[in-house]
Scaffold this motif. Structure first.
Motif, PDB file in Angstrom:
ATOM      1  N   CYS A  83     -64.309-114.176   1.386  1.00 38.79           N
ATOM      2  CA  CYS A  83     -63.817-113.027   2.137  1.00 38.79           C
ATOM      3  C   CYS A  83     -64.213-113.171   3.606  1.00 38.79           C
ATOM      4  CB  CYS A  83     -64.416-111.756   1.561  1.00 38.79           C
ATOM      5  SG  CYS A  83     -63.907-110.283   2.445  1.00 38.79           S
ATOM      6  N   CYS A 141     -66.548-109.644   4.353  1.00 39.35           N
ATOM      7  CA  CYS A 141     -67.923-109.470   3.893  1.00 39.35           C
ATOM      8  C   CYS A 141     -68.586-110.786   3.492  1.00 39.35           C
ATOM      9  CB  CYS A 141     -67.962-108.471   2.724  1.00 39.35           C
ATOM     10  SG  CYS A 141     -67.268-109.113   1.192  1.00 39.35           S
ATOM     11  N   CYS A 173     -60.482-110.085  -2.141  1.00 36.61           N
ATOM     12  CA  CYS A 173     -61.937-110.130  -2.333  1.00 36.61           C
ATOM     13  C   CYS A 173     -62.364-109.267  -3.512  1.00 36.61           C
ATOM     14  CB  CYS A 173     -62.626-109.664  -1.058  1.00 36.61           C
ATOM     15  SG  CYS A 173     -64.417-109.540  -1.228  1.00 36.61           S
ATOM     16  N   CYS A 215     -65.085-106.283  -1.788  1.00 39.77           N
ATOM     17  CA  CYS A 215     -64.617-105.181  -0.937  1.00 39.77           C
ATOM     18  C   CYS A 215     -63.120-104.942  -1.034  1.00 39.77           C
ATOM     19  CB  CYS A 215     -65.038-105.419   0.524  1.00 39.77           C
ATOM     20  SG  CYS A 215     -64.127-106.757   1.316  1.00 39.77           S
ATOM     21  N   GLN A 269     -60.506-106.490   0.191  1.00 37.61           N
ATOM     22  CA  GLN A 269     -59.545-106.806   1.255  1.00 37.61           C
ATOM     23  C   GLN A 269     -58.918-108.190   1.051  1.00 37.61           C
ATOM     24  OE1 GLN A 269     -60.446-108.538   5.049  1.00 37.61           O
ATOM     25  NE2 GLN A 269     -62.412-107.474   5.044  1.00 37.61           N
TER      26      GLN A 269
HETATM   27 ZN   LIG Z   1     -65.047-108.806   0.942  1.00 34.87          ZN
END
Ligand SMILES: [Zn+2]
Length: 113
Positions: free
Chosen positions: A70, A73, A87, A90, A92
């Motif tokens: 990711c 993060c 991801c 998180c 995204q």
């Molecule tokens: Zn992430």
């Protein structure tokens, strides 16, 4: 069929590398993003290698799971059979593919001379 042309390329490379020795096993590492079905590849190999010096050799395929990192993060996620590039921590979608695009002949096992 995608797998037939792959087998053709493998046969070219292996025959050049083997230098005329009999090939027993071809070890491959294939990333899951390659959309190759191992069983289909093995089947196509038996067709492509038949009546060539490579007849009777075995393909051993190591399937490499898709891993993404990711960009938000930094979490690394290993994806299942249907890779969705999101991801796992998180959620995204701004990710970098770390593994899964491999297509390598890792080693050949040759017959004793
Ligand atoms: Zn992430």
């Amino acid at each position: 069929m995608h797998e037939l042309s792959i087998c053709g390329s493998i046969a070219d490379i292996v025959q050049r590398s083997a230098g005329g020795r009999r090939v027993e096993t071809i070890n491959l590492r294939i990333g899951q993003l390659r959309q190759v079905v191992p069983e289909t590849l093995v089947y196509c190999w038996s067709l492509v290698s038949a009546e060539t010096p490579l007849a009777g050799s075995a393909l051993v395929i190591e399937s490499v799971p898709v891993r993404i990192e990711c960009r938000g993060c930094g979490h690394t996620t290993e994806l299942g059979a249907l890779p969705i590039l999101v991801c796992g921590a998180c959620g995204q979608g701004k990710t970098t593919v770390v593994n899964g695009e491999e297509f390598l002949i890792t080693s050949l096992e040759l017959a004793e001379v």
